[in-house]
Write an enzyme that holds these catalytic residues in place. Structure first.
Site, PDB file in Angstrom:
ATOM      1  N   CYS A 133       0.945  -0.828   0.184  1.00  0.00           N
ATOM      2  CA  CYS A 133      -0.123   0.409  -0.050  1.00  0.00           C
ATOM      3  C   CYS A 133       0.341   1.213  -0.048  1.00  0.00           C
ATOM      4  O   CYS A 133       1.192   1.671   1.125  1.00  0.00           O
ATOM      5  CB  CYS A 133      -0.753   0.184   1.342  1.00  0.00           C
ATOM      6  SG  CYS A 133      -1.581   1.834   1.260  1.00  0.00           S
ATOM      7  N   CYS A 136      -0.118   3.954   1.393  1.00  0.00           N
ATOM      8  CA  CYS A 136      -0.227   3.836   3.305  1.00  0.00           C
ATOM      9  C   CYS A 136       1.247   4.023   4.217  1.00  0.00           C
ATOM     10  O   CYS A 136       1.212   4.670   4.982  1.00  0.00           O
ATOM     11  CB  CYS A 136      -0.905   2.950   4.061  1.00  0.00           C
ATOM     12  SG  CYS A 136      -2.371   2.082   2.999  1.00  0.00           S
ATOM     13  N   ASP A 137       1.961   4.004   2.999  1.00  0.00           N
ATOM     14  CA  ASP A 137       3.578   3.922   3.879  1.00  0.00           C
ATOM     15  C   ASP A 137       4.402   4.309   2.865  1.00  0.00           C
ATOM     16  O   ASP A 137       5.642   4.171   3.229  1.00  0.00           O
ATOM     17  CB  ASP A 137       4.019   1.914   3.660  1.00  0.00           C
ATOM     18  CG  ASP A 137       3.147   1.361   4.454  1.00  0.00           C
ATOM     19  OD1 ASP A 137       2.252   1.727   6.073  1.00  0.00           O
ATOM     20  OD2 ASP A 137       3.125   0.015   4.169  1.00  0.00           O
TER      21      ASP A 137
END
Length: 309
Positions: A133, A136-137
């Site tokens: 992701c 997300c990261d």
């Protein structure tokens, strides 16, 4: 056993549905599934969920949500649903321990699973440089060097997103071309810090305390096959997601990938009293916050549906 509301799945969507359904006195039963807490339990730090200014561990956040659902009376069970019969109401479902359930409403929040290449190193470095992701990261890789695997729209989107944060992005593509739309391809070609490695396969990762590089093979199986190593800090998979919807396909409509279809703008499906929430019905956003929002919608719709009867 009989229940007014059965919730299948326990990510942000399932737990949020449970919080709303239990506060509406529906006494919901929730089955957690094979991965209690869902995909977020695979990430270390969640920084983009509102209300956690310092960030929060993915597992901790899911435990908090579970505790909140239990506080309002959700009957949370650590098994999974393995068979459903949606041919008539009340709907019948069977859990892995043989329990048969009759439910007036069902909220499906079974999520999706990121596709991996299947390398042992992906598990070894999970949360230590391997991610599925980018949104997300990606933040953790500001001014660093990362690689993205894939050649479709998602891979190009992820590469462009990461290019805005990272110093250098490698796009590792198995084929000699990109499958992405022409617009996306052009944006990737135009990005000064994205280097496309066509006809490269990833065969392994290396590093002592996390990912430090990747072992690639260029033109695998050809006479001019060659081993290539790249030095990277992060390795992002963008080869698609698989929605966990197999057992519902006989009864509900899905798109060609298997994402459950809902009636436009609602969490309703074509069957009365069956609602969907989270990533099992969302090929686009796939974020914890959007999943939680649809969990809330599904529970409110379930409550209204039961009142109308």
């Amino acid at each position: 056993m009989k229940t007014k509301c059965l919730i299948i799945g326990s990510g942000p969507a399932g737990y949020t549905a449970a919080i709303y359904a239990s506060r509406a006195n529906l006494s919901p039963v929730e089955y957690c599934g094979l991965q209690p807490g869902g995909q977020l339990t695979q990430t270390t730090e969640v920084e983009n969920f509102p209300g956690y200014p310092q960030g929060v561990d993915g597992n901790q956040m899911m435990m908090d949500l579970r505790e909140q659902a239990e506080r309002f009376g959700t009957d949370i069970r650590d098994g999974y649903i393995e068979k459903v019969d949606f041919s008539q109401q009340p709907y019948r479902l069977w859990a892995d321990d043989g329990t048969e359930i009759e439910a007036d409403t069902v909220i499906i929040a079974t999520g999706a699973s990121a596709k991996y290449l299947g390398l042992p190193d992906e598990e070894k470095y999970n949360g230590m440089g391997v991610s599925a992701c980018a949104t997300c990261d990606g933040f953790f890789y500001r001014k660093k060097t990362v690689a993205v695997v894939g050649g479709g729209d998602t891979a190009c989107e992820d590469a462009l997103y990461l290019a805005g944060l990272a110093k250098q992005v490698y796009l590792i593509v198995r084929k000699p071309f990109l499958r992405a739309s022409k617009v996306m391809q052009q944006r990737v070609f135009d990005a000064p810090n994205i280097e496309i490695l066509f006809e490269h396969n990833t065969v392994g990762l290396f590093g002592d305390n996390g990912v430090e590089g990747a072992h690639l093979v260029k033109r695998k199986g050809e006479p001019d096959e060659e081993a290539v190593d790249i030095i990277i800090d992060g390795f992002f998979l963008a080869i698609g997601h698989k929605p966990n919807t197999n057992m519902f396909r006989e009864w509900l409509d899905t798109d060609e990938t298997g994402y459950l279809k809902k009636i436009e703008g609602t969490p309703r499906t074509k069957l009365p009293g069956i609602f969907v929430a989270g990533d099992c019905a969302d090929p686009v956003y796939r974020q914890a916050i959007t999943a939680a929002g649809t969990g809330c919608q599904a529970a409110i719709e379930a409550e209204r549906y039961l009142l109308s009867r």
